[in-house]
Design a protein around this motif. Sequence first.
Motif, PDB file in Angstrom:
ATOM      1  N   LEU A 187       0.817  -1.215   0.000  1.00 35.50           N
ATOM      2  CA  LEU A 187       0.000   0.000   0.000  1.00 35.50           C
ATOM      3  C   LEU A 187       0.849   1.262   0.000  1.00 35.50           C
ATOM      4  O   LEU A 187       0.344   2.352  -0.296  1.00 35.50           O
ATOM      5  CB  LEU A 187      -0.934   0.009   1.210  1.00 35.50           C
ATOM      6  CG  LEU A 187      -2.063  -1.017   1.171  1.00 35.50           C
ATOM      7  CD1 LEU A 187      -2.913  -0.928   2.427  1.00 35.50           C
ATOM      8  CD2 LEU A 187      -2.937  -0.813  -0.067  1.00 35.50           C
ATOM      9  N   ALA A 188       2.134   1.134   0.306  1.00 31.00           N
ATOM     10  CA  ALA A 188       3.008   2.308   0.298  1.00 31.00           C
ATOM     11  C   ALA A 188       3.384   2.731  -1.113  1.00 31.00           C
ATOM     12  O   ALA A 188       3.840   3.855  -1.322  1.00 31.00           O
ATOM     13  CB  ALA A 188       4.280   2.017   1.097  1.00 31.00           C
ATOM     14  N   ARG A 189       3.156   1.845  -2.095  1.00 34.55           N
ATOM     15  CA  ARG A 189       3.565   2.156  -3.469  1.00 34.55           C
ATOM     16  C   ARG A 189       2.388   2.403  -4.411  1.00 34.55           C
ATOM     17  O   ARG A 189       2.597   2.644  -5.607  1.00 34.55           O
ATOM     18  CB  ARG A 189       4.426   1.012  -4.017  1.00 34.55           C
ATOM     19  CG  ARG A 189       3.712  -0.329  -4.068  1.00 34.55           C
ATOM     20  CD  ARG A 189       4.522  -1.411  -4.767  1.00 34.55           C
ATOM     21  NE  ARG A 189       3.874  -2.704  -4.704  1.00 34.55           N
ATOM     22  CZ  ARG A 189       2.835  -3.078  -5.460  1.00 34.55           C
ATOM     23  NH1 ARG A 189       2.345  -2.223  -6.350  1.00 34.55           N
ATOM     24  NH2 ARG A 189       2.300  -4.281  -5.340  1.00 34.55           N
ATOM     25  N   LEU A 200      -3.252  12.256   9.482  1.00 31.01           N
ATOM     26  CA  LEU A 200      -2.313  11.286  10.055  1.00 31.01           C
ATOM     27  C   LEU A 200      -2.771   9.837   9.912  1.00 31.01           C
ATOM     28  O   LEU A 200      -2.063   8.918  10.337  1.00 31.01           O
ATOM     29  CB  LEU A 200      -2.103  11.592  11.549  1.00 31.01           C
ATOM     30  CG  LEU A 200      -1.512  12.960  11.895  1.00 31.01           C
ATOM     31  CD1 LEU A 200      -1.418  13.112  13.413  1.00 31.01           C
ATOM     32  CD2 LEU A 200      -0.149  13.135  11.258  1.00 31.01           C
ATOM     33  N   ALA A 201      -3.943   9.609   9.337  1.00 31.33           N
ATOM     34  CA  ALA A 201      -4.526   8.264   9.324  1.00 31.33           C
ATOM     35  C   ALA A 201      -3.617   7.233   8.679  1.00 31.33           C
ATOM     36  O   ALA A 201      -3.345   6.179   9.261  1.00 31.33           O
ATOM     37  CB  ALA A 201      -5.884   8.295   8.625  1.00 31.33           C
ATOM     38  N   TRP A 202      -3.124   7.497   7.477  1.00 30.44           N
ATOM     39  CA  TRP A 202      -2.272   6.516   6.803  1.00 30.44           C
ATOM     40  C   TRP A 202      -0.944   6.345   7.543  1.00 30.44           C
ATOM     41  O   TRP A 202      -0.410   5.238   7.628  1.00 30.44           O
ATOM     42  CB  TRP A 202      -2.032   6.907   5.350  1.00 30.44           C
ATOM     43  CG  TRP A 202      -3.119   6.459   4.426  1.00 30.44           C
ATOM     44  CD1 TRP A 202      -4.036   7.227   3.792  1.00 30.44           C
ATOM     45  CD2 TRP A 202      -3.388   5.108   4.044  1.00 30.44           C
ATOM     46  NE1 TRP A 202      -4.882   6.451   3.035  1.00 30.44           N
ATOM     47  CE2 TRP A 202      -4.507   5.142   3.169  1.00 30.44           C
ATOM     48  CE3 TRP A 202      -2.823   3.874   4.356  1.00 30.44           C
ATOM     49  CZ2 TRP A 202      -5.047   3.990   2.604  1.00 30.44           C
ATOM     50  CZ3 TRP A 202      -3.368   2.717   3.800  1.00 30.44           C
ATOM     51  CH2 TRP A 202      -4.471   2.780   2.933  1.00 30.44           C
ATOM     52  N   ARG A 203      -0.408   7.424   8.084  1.00 33.58           N
ATOM     53  CA  ARG A 203       0.824   7.315   8.857  1.00 33.58           C
ATOM     54  C   ARG A 203       0.618   6.378  10.052  1.00 33.58           C
ATOM     55  O   ARG A 203       1.459   5.511  10.338  1.00 33.58           O
ATOM     56  CB  ARG A 203       1.243   8.703   9.344  1.00 33.58           C
ATOM     57  CG  ARG A 203       2.439   8.775  10.289  1.00 33.58           C
ATOM     58  CD  ARG A 203       3.744   8.520   9.570  1.00 33.58           C
ATOM     59  NE  ARG A 203       4.023   7.105   9.409  1.00 33.58           N
ATOM     60  CZ  ARG A 203       4.930   6.595   8.575  1.00 33.58           C
ATOM     61  NH1 ARG A 203       5.615   7.406   7.798  1.00 33.58           N
ATOM     62  NH2 ARG A 203       5.133   5.308   8.487  1.00 33.58           N
ATOM     63  N   GLU A 212       7.659   0.948   7.049  1.00 33.38           N
ATOM     64  CA  GLU A 212       8.375   2.216   7.003  1.00 33.38           C
ATOM     65  C   GLU A 212       8.242   2.817   5.609  1.00 33.38           C
ATOM     66  O   GLU A 212       8.582   2.169   4.611  1.00 33.38           O
ATOM     67  CB  GLU A 212       9.851   2.009   7.344  1.00 33.38           C
ATOM     68  CG  GLU A 212      10.091   1.552   8.775  1.00 33.38           C
ATOM     69  CD  GLU A 212      11.571   1.489   9.112  1.00 33.38           C
ATOM     70  OE1 GLU A 212      12.388   1.936   8.263  1.00 33.38           O
ATOM     71  OE2 GLU A 212      11.909   0.995  10.205  1.00 33.38           O
ATOM     72  N   THR A 213       7.746   4.037   5.547  1.00 33.99           N
ATOM     73  CA  THR A 213       7.570   4.709   4.259  1.00 33.99           C
ATOM     74  C   THR A 213       7.559   6.214   4.458  1.00 33.99           C
ATOM     75  O   THR A 213       7.123   6.714   5.497  1.00 33.99           O
ATOM     76  CB  THR A 213       6.251   4.274   3.576  1.00 33.99           C
ATOM     77  OG1 THR A 213       6.080   5.012   2.360  1.00 33.99           O
ATOM     78  CG2 THR A 213       5.059   4.522   4.484  1.00 33.99           C
ATOM     79  N   ASP A 214       8.037   6.921   3.454  1.00 40.69           N
ATOM     80  CA  ASP A 214       8.006   8.385   3.460  1.00 40.69           C
ATOM     81  C   ASP A 214       6.809   8.910   2.668  1.00 40.69           C
ATOM     82  O   ASP A 214       6.656  10.118   2.502  1.00 40.69           O
ATOM     83  CB  ASP A 214       9.294   8.950   2.845  1.00 40.69           C
ATOM     84  CG  ASP A 214      10.529   8.609   3.681  1.00 40.69           C
ATOM     85  OD1 ASP A 214      10.386   8.524   4.909  1.00 40.69           O
ATOM     86  OD2 ASP A 214      11.610   8.426   3.093  1.00 40.69           O
ATOM     87  N   ALA A 215       5.969   8.003   2.179  1.00 46.29           N
ATOM     88  CA  ALA A 215       4.881   8.396   1.283  1.00 46.29           C
ATOM     89  C   ALA A 215       3.516   8.395   1.963  1.00 46.29           C
ATOM     90  O   ALA A 215       2.488   8.476   1.283  1.00 46.29           O
ATOM     91  CB  ALA A 215       4.851   7.460   0.077  1.00 46.29           C
ATOM     92  N   ALA A 216       3.477   8.312   3.309  1.00 44.68           N
ATOM     93  CA  ALA A 216       2.201   8.168   4.004  1.00 44.68           C
ATOM     94  C   ALA A 216       1.245   9.327   3.769  1.00 44.68           C
ATOM     95  O   ALA A 216       0.026   9.160   3.818  1.00 44.68           O
ATOM     96  CB  ALA A 216       2.442   7.995   5.502  1.00 44.68           C
ATOM     97  N   PHE A 217       1.787  10.527   3.521  1.00 46.17           N
ATOM     98  CA  PHE A 217       0.933  11.706   3.381  1.00 46.17           C
ATOM     99  C   PHE A 217       0.582  12.019   1.919  1.00 46.17           C
ATOM    100  O   PHE A 217      -0.097  13.008   1.648  1.00 46.17           O
ATOM    101  CB  PHE A 217       1.609  12.924   4.014  1.00 46.17           C
ATOM    102  CG  PHE A 217       1.920  12.735   5.467  1.00 46.17           C
ATOM    103  CD1 PHE A 217       0.911  12.773   6.419  1.00 46.17           C
ATOM    104  CD2 PHE A 217       3.207  12.466   5.892  1.00 46.17           C
ATOM    105  CE1 PHE A 217       1.182  12.584   7.768  1.00 46.17           C
ATOM    106  CE2 PHE A 217       3.498  12.265   7.238  1.00 46.17           C
ATOM    107  CZ  PHE A 217       2.480  12.319   8.175  1.00 46.17           C
ATOM    108  N   ALA A 236      -9.946   4.494  -7.842  1.00 47.86           N
ATOM    109  CA  ALA A 236      -9.015   5.624  -7.774  1.00 47.86           C
ATOM    110  C   ALA A 236      -7.883   5.390  -6.776  1.00 47.86           C
ATOM    111  O   ALA A 236      -6.839   6.050  -6.869  1.00 47.86           O
ATOM    112  CB  ALA A 236      -9.764   6.900  -7.397  1.00 47.86           C
ATOM    113  N   GLY A 237      -8.060   4.489  -5.831  1.00 46.61           N
ATOM    114  CA  GLY A 237      -7.003   4.262  -4.857  1.00 46.61           C
ATOM    115  C   GLY A 237      -7.480   3.453  -3.679  1.00 46.61           C
ATOM    116  O   GLY A 237      -8.654   3.066  -3.587  1.00 46.61           O
TER     117      GLY A 237
END
Length: 307
Positions: A187-189, A200-203, A212-217, A236-237
């Motif tokens: 789901l991070a990609r 902050l929900a996805w984070r 660990e991902t930098d793409a949560a936002f 859509a996602g």
Amino acid sequence: MRRAFVPPADTLIAFECAARHLSFTRAAEELHLTQGAVSKQVRQLEDRLGVELFRRVRQRIVLTDAGRIYLHDIRGALEQMTAATRQVMSYAGSADVLNLAVLPTFGTRWLAPRIADFGRRYPDAGLNLSVRLQPFDFDEEPFDGAIHHGDPVWAGAIAERLFDEEVIPVASRVFRDRHQIRTPADLARVPRLQLATRPLAWRQWFDLAGVETDAAFQGARFEQFVMISEAAIHHAGAALIPRFFVEAELASGRLVRLFDLSLSQQTAYYFVYPEGRTMRPVVSAFRKWLMEEARTARTRRETMLPG
């Protein structure tokens, strides 16, 4: 004194209509009057105020600065009077009417599908539903109760818990298969849908999943869950949505739950009503019905398998 500053309603209506069309002729057509009658009513209003509201330029009219300011305020007042009149008319034929403030997605996805049952049980009860996003003062708003999400804190009101919120990751089956989503890390990609009021929900979900991902936002942002769910249904996602908002979509297969891992919130949904005010029969009936529906929904979710 107050009456001295309130012009006749017909002159205000004529002014608002003429200002909206910038035409006495079109205003006359809408109001089913003659052009001369509209022009006369506007002139009477100008004489009463001692202010020119329109400038007559050849065959057209233009609002003056004073006219533009007055239009803004008068339009709001007329809309309030219209709303108040419609609301009081709703009492016709009903022994009692409940005025309820609801959150838009809660009202659309959870309350609306159940409201017919309340009508069958209490056929003499009327019901007016209006959207409110933030807590308000019951002494200043014409509501008997409200649906509130957050903490059980509302000045001058009693908050009774309906249910907690279990937020789950969902997507369409097509989206899941297209992006080959097999683990939480996947789901991070992929495109994710974000709720603007819960950045902050996805984070938080990734932290819970140990990803660990930098793409949560990252991802398209929406103001309401109902918009996110529709976007998710149409591929859509992936989205994080409270389970009880999408139970029908999960049951029909329009959405699928991606993983059993759910995000539990500290906040909950509450029925809120004024403290210290005698509860009218219709409010008491609605409260009883609502608490029963919430209890049934909680029991059903607790016995359902994830998926």
